[in-house]
Design an enzyme around this catalytic site. Structure first.
Site, PDB file in Angstrom:
ATOM      1  N   HIS A  52     -69.993  58.374  37.223  1.00 30.08           N
ATOM      2  CA  HIS A  52     -68.552  59.232  37.288  1.00 30.08           C
ATOM      3  C   HIS A  52     -68.195  58.298  38.186  1.00 30.08           C
ATOM      4  O   HIS A  52     -68.141  57.201  38.871  1.00 30.08           O
ATOM      5  CB  HIS A  52     -68.650  60.302  38.206  1.00 30.08           C
ATOM      6  CG  HIS A  52     -69.943  60.166  39.475  1.00 30.08           C
ATOM      7  ND1 HIS A  52     -71.229  59.331  39.320  1.00 30.08           N
ATOM      8  CD2 HIS A  52     -69.397  60.403  40.382  1.00 30.08           C
ATOM      9  CE1 HIS A  52     -71.169  59.955  41.108  1.00 30.08           C
ATOM     10  NE2 HIS A  52     -70.296  59.785  41.152  1.00 30.08           N
ATOM     11  N   HIS A  54     -66.486  58.751  41.232  1.00 33.76           N
ATOM     12  CA  HIS A  54     -65.731  58.053  43.212  1.00 33.76           C
ATOM     13  C   HIS A  54     -66.022  57.148  43.221  1.00 33.76           C
ATOM     14  O   HIS A  54     -67.194  56.258  42.437  1.00 33.76           O
ATOM     15  CB  HIS A  54     -67.071  59.577  43.338  1.00 33.76           C
ATOM     16  CG  HIS A  54     -66.802  60.841  43.375  1.00 33.76           C
ATOM     17  ND1 HIS A  54     -68.548  61.925  43.683  1.00 33.76           N
ATOM     18  CD2 HIS A  54     -65.723  61.554  42.874  1.00 33.76           C
ATOM     19  CE1 HIS A  54     -67.345  63.379  43.021  1.00 33.76           C
ATOM     20  NE2 HIS A  54     -66.362  63.371  43.200  1.00 33.76           N
ATOM     21  N   ASP A  56     -67.701  55.131  45.342  1.00 34.89           N
ATOM     22  CA  ASP A  56     -68.840  55.437  46.031  1.00 34.89           C
ATOM     23  C   ASP A  56     -69.213  54.740  44.941  1.00 34.89           C
ATOM     24  O   ASP A  56     -70.906  54.919  45.104  1.00 34.89           O
ATOM     25  CB  ASP A  56     -69.446  56.402  47.027  1.00 34.89           C
ATOM     26  CG  ASP A  56     -69.864  57.792  46.975  1.00 34.89           C
ATOM     27  OD1 ASP A  56     -68.887  57.913  45.789  1.00 34.89           O
ATOM     28  OD2 ASP A  56     -71.143  58.142  47.151  1.00 34.89           O
ATOM     29  N   HIS A  57     -69.166  55.008  43.896  1.00 28.37           N
ATOM     30  CA  HIS A  57     -69.943  54.586  42.694  1.00 28.37           C
ATOM     31  C   HIS A  57     -69.036  53.345  41.689  1.00 28.37           C
ATOM     32  O   HIS A  57     -69.801  52.815  41.398  1.00 28.37           O
ATOM     33  CB  HIS A  57     -70.201  55.028  41.824  1.00 28.37           C
ATOM     34  CG  HIS A  57     -71.283  56.546  42.530  1.00 28.37           C
ATOM     35  ND1 HIS A  57     -72.469  56.219  42.170  1.00 28.37           N
ATOM     36  CD2 HIS A  57     -71.259  57.695  43.525  1.00 28.37           C
ATOM     37  CE1 HIS A  57     -73.617  57.601  42.795  1.00 28.37           C
ATOM     38  NE2 HIS A  57     -71.916  58.753  43.588  1.00 28.37           N
ATOM     39  N   HIS A 109     -70.911  67.829  38.733  1.00 25.78           N
ATOM     40  CA  HIS A 109     -70.489  67.010  40.205  1.00 25.78           C
ATOM     41  C   HIS A 109     -69.056  66.893  39.762  1.00 25.78           C
ATOM     42  O   HIS A 109     -68.809  67.098  41.021  1.00 25.78           O
ATOM     43  CB  HIS A 109     -71.567  66.015  40.082  1.00 25.78           C
ATOM     44  CG  HIS A 109     -71.273  65.313  41.525  1.00 25.78           C
ATOM     45  ND1 HIS A 109     -71.915  65.552  42.963  1.00 25.78           N
ATOM     46  CD2 HIS A 109     -70.669  63.875  41.528  1.00 25.78           C
ATOM     47  CE1 HIS A 109     -71.076  64.859  43.756  1.00 25.78           C
ATOM     48  NE2 HIS A 109     -70.624  63.944  42.618  1.00 25.78           N
ATOM     49  N   ASP A 126     -74.786  61.335  40.134  1.00 28.35           N
ATOM     50  CA  ASP A 126     -74.581  62.500  41.519  1.00 28.35           C
ATOM     51  C   ASP A 126     -75.497  63.553  41.104  1.00 28.35           C
ATOM     52  O   ASP A 126     -74.913  65.015  41.463  1.00 28.35           O
ATOM     53  CB  ASP A 126     -73.673  62.176  42.534  1.00 28.35           C
ATOM     54  CG  ASP A 126     -73.477  61.332  43.281  1.00 28.35           C
ATOM     55  OD1 ASP A 126     -74.476  60.401  43.510  1.00 28.35           O
ATOM     56  OD2 ASP A 126     -72.824  60.913  44.177  1.00 28.35           O
ATOM     57  N   HIS A 164     -78.505  57.818  45.328  1.00 25.97           N
ATOM     58  CA  HIS A 164     -78.191  58.159  46.622  1.00 25.97           C
ATOM     59  C   HIS A 164     -79.607  58.001  46.970  1.00 25.97           C
ATOM     60  O   HIS A 164     -80.540  59.265  46.812  1.00 25.97           O
ATOM     61  CB  HIS A 164     -77.505  58.968  47.509  1.00 25.97           C
ATOM     62  CG  HIS A 164     -76.051  59.119  47.061  1.00 25.97           C
ATOM     63  ND1 HIS A 164     -75.311  58.132  48.342  1.00 25.97           N
ATOM     64  CD2 HIS A 164     -75.361  59.029  46.358  1.00 25.97           C
ATOM     65  CE1 HIS A 164     -74.061  58.459  47.391  1.00 25.97           C
ATOM     66  NE2 HIS A 164     -74.005  59.237  46.447  1.00 25.97           N
TER      67      HIS A 164
END
Length: 254
Positions: A52, A54, A56-57, A109, A126, A164
């Site tokens: 996805h 985001h 942080d990915h 998400h 996530d 995570h």
């Protein structure tokens, strides 16, 4: 093949799946440094998978592509992933070298979230965490529950590779929602022991999550009873059960 999570940021994992010789799939590279360190030790990135959009990915992708130009990247159909990549959606097959993955669309998400299933594991970003699930930033409760149902229907031995290290925090909430679940108590103790020894609590298994994850147990009498107690009435259906469970988790503090 060898599966390894590379820790990144405070609690992210960048997953790597390496074949003999060091060629590796890199999944959700939040930052480049852990991959560069692994490469210095012999890892050879062969393909990147993104679940996805985001940051942080995907935040490390640009630097990885600068070091390894032309590295294939497979990503969901989302214009917010502004990278050279092959867009994939439901039912697509990612085939590169010795790797084969099926793409599952799992919105909730985010609206475009996907999972990659193959080689006995699922990279689920996530959406599904061990003993928990992701927040619904862009999707509905019905969408998220449908996505979790899809993941729960995978073969029991499937390894769950999520984004995570949230297992212990999730365990605290799960204990409040499903206090009498022996599978949950066993998984929580196992996870605590793993963290005490400096080990990741992942991957989990689909079988283990079906038994202990409250978000995969919305049809159980225990979870329905806990939600009825919160609502002051029986939930209308399993979607309302899930939605209230997620709402409870959003405001929960141990």
């Amino acid at each position: 093949m060898s599966l390894q999570p590379l820790p990144a940021f405070a609690d992210n994992y960048i997953w790597t799946l390496s074949a003999d010789g060091g060629d590796a799939v890199i999944v959700d590279p939040s930052e480049a440094a852990p991959v560069f360190t692994a490469a210095d030790a012999g890892l050879r990135p062969a393909m990147i998978l993104l679940t996805h959009h985001h940051a942080d990915h995907i935040g490390g992708c640009a630097a990885l592509l600068q070091r390894w130009p032309g590295l294939p990247v497979f990503a969901p159909m989302d214009e917010r992933i502004d990278l050279p990549c092959t867009r994939v959606g439901e039912g697509a097959r990612v085939e590169h070298g010795r790797w084969r993955f099926e793409v599952l669309e799992i919105p909730g998400h985010t609206r475009s979230h996907v999972a990659f299933h193959g080689h006995g594991l699922v990279f689920c970003g996530d959406t599904l965490f061990s003993l928990g699930c992701g927040r619904m930033f862009e999707g509905t409760a019905e969408q998220m529950l449908g996505s979790l149902d899809r993941l729960a229907a995978l073969p029991a031995e499937t390894l769950v590779c999520c984004g995570h290290e949230y297992t212990l925090a999730n365990a605290a909430f799960a204990a409040a929602a499903d206090a009498d679940n022996p599978a949950l108590r066993e998984r929580s103790a196992e996870a605590a022991n793993q963290r005490e020894r400096g080990l990741p609590t992942l991957p989990a298994t689909i079988a283990g999550e079906r038994a202990a994850n409250p978000f995969l147990r919305v049809d159980s009498a225990a979870i329905q009873g806990a939600i009825a107690a919160r609502l002051g009435r029986a939930p209308r259906d399993r979607v309302e059960t899930f939605a209230e469970l997620r709402r409870w988790k959003d405001g929960f503090s141990a």
